[in-house]
Write a protein that holds these residues in place. Sequence first.
Motif, short mmCIF file in Angstrom:
data_model
loop_
_atom_site.label_atom_id
_atom_site.label_comp_id
_atom_site.label_asym_id
_atom_site.label_seq_id
_atom_site.Cartn_x
_atom_site.Cartn_y
_atom_site.Cartn_z
N VAL B 172 13.11 0.23 -15.00
CA VAL B 172 12.23 -0.90 -14.77
C VAL B 172 11.86 -1.14 -13.34
O VAL B 172 12.79 -0.86 -12.46
N GLU B 173 10.74 -1.18 -12.97
CA GLU B 173 10.32 -1.44 -11.60
C GLU B 173 9.43 -2.62 -11.29
O GLU B 173 8.81 -3.07 -12.15
N ALA B 174 9.65 -3.01 -10.16
CA ALA B 174 8.75 -4.30 -9.76
C ALA B 174 7.13 -3.53 -9.58
O ALA B 174 7.04 -2.44 -9.18
N LEU B 175 6.32 -4.59 -9.89
CA LEU B 175 4.91 -4.12 -9.82
C LEU B 175 4.49 -4.75 -8.52
O LEU B 175 4.12 -6.00 -8.16
N VAL B 176 4.33 -3.75 -7.49
CA VAL B 176 4.20 -4.22 -6.19
C VAL B 176 2.53 -4.06 -5.95
O VAL B 176 2.41 -2.84 -6.06
N PRO B 177 2.10 -5.01 -5.20
CA PRO B 177 0.66 -4.77 -4.89
C PRO B 177 0.55 -3.51 -3.84
O PRO B 177 1.23 -3.28 -3.15
N PHE B 178 -0.45 -2.61 -4.14
CA PHE B 178 -0.73 -1.57 -3.18
C PHE B 178 -2.26 -1.72 -2.90
O PHE B 178 -3.14 -2.02 -3.60
N ASP B 179 -2.46 -0.55 -1.65
CA ASP B 179 -4.01 -0.62 -1.47
C ASP B 179 -4.64 0.64 -2.12
O ASP B 179 -5.74 0.50 -2.27
N ARG B 180 -3.72 1.63 -2.25
CA ARG B 180 -4.29 2.67 -2.60
C ARG B 180 -3.24 3.73 -3.00
O ARG B 180 -1.99 3.67 -2.54
N GLU B 181 -3.56 4.87 -3.54
CA GLU B 181 -2.49 5.92 -4.20
C GLU B 181 -2.81 7.07 -3.38
O GLU B 181 -3.82 7.45 -3.18
N LEU B 182 -1.74 7.54 -3.00
CA LEU B 182 -1.69 8.92 -2.05
C LEU B 182 -1.07 10.00 -2.47
O LEU B 182 0.05 9.67 -3.29
N SER B 183 -1.15 11.04 -2.37
CA SER B 183 -0.19 12.00 -2.69
C SER B 183 -0.03 13.10 -1.47
O SER B 183 -1.13 13.45 -0.76
N VAL B 184 1.15 13.79 -1.19
CA VAL B 184 1.21 14.84 -0.39
C VAL B 184 1.60 16.15 -1.13
O VAL B 184 2.62 16.06 -2.23
N ILE B 185 1.22 17.19 -0.91
CA ILE B 185 1.80 18.63 -1.50
C ILE B 185 2.37 19.13 -0.33
O ILE B 185 1.56 19.64 0.69
N GLY B 186 3.50 19.68 -0.68
CA GLY B 186 4.16 20.57 0.47
C GLY B 186 4.50 21.73 -0.42
O GLY B 186 4.68 21.77 -1.76
#
Lengths: 372, 372
Positions: B172-186
């Motif tokens: 279960v996670e808090a539903l936190v407002p966010f501006d955008r989704e980002l991903s990093v590939i390493g």
Amino acid sequence: MLIGILGAGQLGRMLALAGLPIGLRFRFLDPAEDAVAAHVGELIVGDFDDPAALARFARGLSVCTFEFENVPAAALRAVAAHCPVWPPVEALETGQDRLAEKTLFQRLGLSVHPFAPASTRDEFAAALRTVGLPAVSKTRRMGYDGKGQAVIRTPADADAAWEALGAVPLLVEALVPFDRELSVIGVRAQSGEHRAYPLVENVHERGILRLSRAPADVTPALQAAATAHSKAVMDALGYVGVLTIEFFDAAGTLLANEMAPRVHNSGHWTIEAARTSQFENHLRALADLPLGDTTPRGPSAMVNLIGACPPLADLLRIPGAHPHLYGKGPREGRKVGHVTITDDSATLARSTQAVLALATEHHTPLHPDANP
Amino acid sequence: MLIGILGAGQLGRMLALAGLPIGLRFRFLDPAEDAVAAHVGELIVGDFDDPAALARFARGLSVCTFEFENVPAAALRAVAAHCPVWPPVEALETGQDRLAEKTLFQRLGLSVHPFAPASTRDEFAAALRTVGLPAVSKTRRMGYDGKGQAVIRTPADADAAWEALGAVPLLVEALVPFDRELSVIGVRAQSGEHRAYPLVENVHERGILRLSRAPADVTPALQAAATAHSKAVMDALGYVGVLTIEFFDAAGTLLANEMAPRVHNSGHWTIEAARTSQFENHLRALADLPLGDTTPRGPSAMVNLIGACPPLADLLRIPGAHPHLYGKGPREGRKVGHVTITDDSATLARSTQAVLALATEHHTPLHPDANP
């Protein structure tokens, strides 16, 4: 869409690697069981003149092409009974005969070296008088990578040249000094639309392409002439697919030397360094899809790996180097891979030298009797 | 060098398309007879828990990897008796369990949403009190593309969420407002060397990735944080290969959401628009070859084709568009291809809109019960 390719060497392999991402599939016909395109499609092992193999190959194809120009025209005609074959058989036949090729160039207004055919010792002597010395005699058919050629510098060389090659019909050409070798790769759609890649400068070593630089440093006028020549030849042949014309640049005049009715070694740079590769554009033309942008993405160079491959890790460590290893075993004079170098100009020069040094270290030159 | 890949879908297919040019060869194990990587390597059809199939698959491999994260860890352990397996099994197991993943992120100092595990109705109620409302409950295992999730906005939603998912352990996670989704590939080499691609901005639609833009417009500080997070996680796992971490950007703070221990949909742009693709870099790491340059060649966008492909000719006509069709039949909610758009920025924006319009026209959205 299932594409058939006669021949399953590195060109067939790179065609498939370009076509698989856009959903095309491939079947190859090749006499060699270990042909390297087998990794990227279905390989039918058989001779190009075996009717049963040709029938198995042709079954269910959407369209058929070929990856080397010494495939018999009869094989194309047999497949053409089942599906469209591009480029047209006439283009293959013209490209297989140096006399037909030069005659076509001349008819279309392209500049060519003085030339004359010779099938007998007398015709050979007459041809040498016509074109003058120094001259080069070439077998009209089945020559590639510098094979089947002899230079005649003085009248005393004529007998040896005739002894070496005269058993088959020859073309004799004047040996005209030139500044550099250039090639143009054109693509023509079924609609007749034509596009050309920028001219490439090529350096040969013992008849095998060693290094290409793209785009070549040429005037807009020279590029326009090359593009117009490409279009004229392709229009005349009702061509569909990619065709390469090799020129000598003699003091700013393009002398048309020969054509290859297929994707070409001097166009390998387009995989990384053009917006659409020659391989993808050939397939787009065959499949009646819109042609792709032939604009370069930046300067590039291409170095052939001949005989044996340097260690892959050493190649990958060079900035901007993109090695292509064909999966062939080492053999003297054999093209076993190539490396395209992209990047900003400073890195490009340094990295090209580094690739050349590695390639030279592992290079086995073409032996006159070798079969590449 | 023969590379084994568990799973033979589009990611396996694109791995092979990246590795064939540098002389690598591929074998796949997949339960599906029509798995699309079969066009680019040897396919062994079999279940991941079939010892005989695993033994046939493992024979003669130089190294083994996997293309999707729900392959059983036991399969990797079975293959690991025959050859090295990368990424490490521990990374797969961590990625398979949202609780282990979040706990690792937290231990390494990455910011995460408030979270709590729940295996019983009582624990579920306690977890909702811990993280607060609104919250999202997710199955700890086997969730992907938005499946296995339920949002709890008011206490009245809790029963329905528990009914829908509570048969298996939840996070279960808090539903936190966010501006955008980002991903990093390493990517991390066997030597421990680590490199990251620039952050990518991702837009999801009903839980499926729809659009990526690369590089994302971020501050150098945010990029540095993402690269450091990628390195911390990969170092902690003794990772070899490519790993993706997805973040929420909440007012300039990166909240680590989940990781994928493999090449990732949000990295498909690297095929055309980075100096080395994520696929080639994953293979370079596995094969202990030097890592490649992760620098972008310019701005790009990537649009997923979901459900069915628009006509190929329509896609190819769009300037700068590079379609990738996986060879899968149409099915509601299924990823059947993607299109990367490169080019100068003005063309990029126009062409991306054109691709999105075509993709939307042929789009079948994910039905809640669909199996993508």
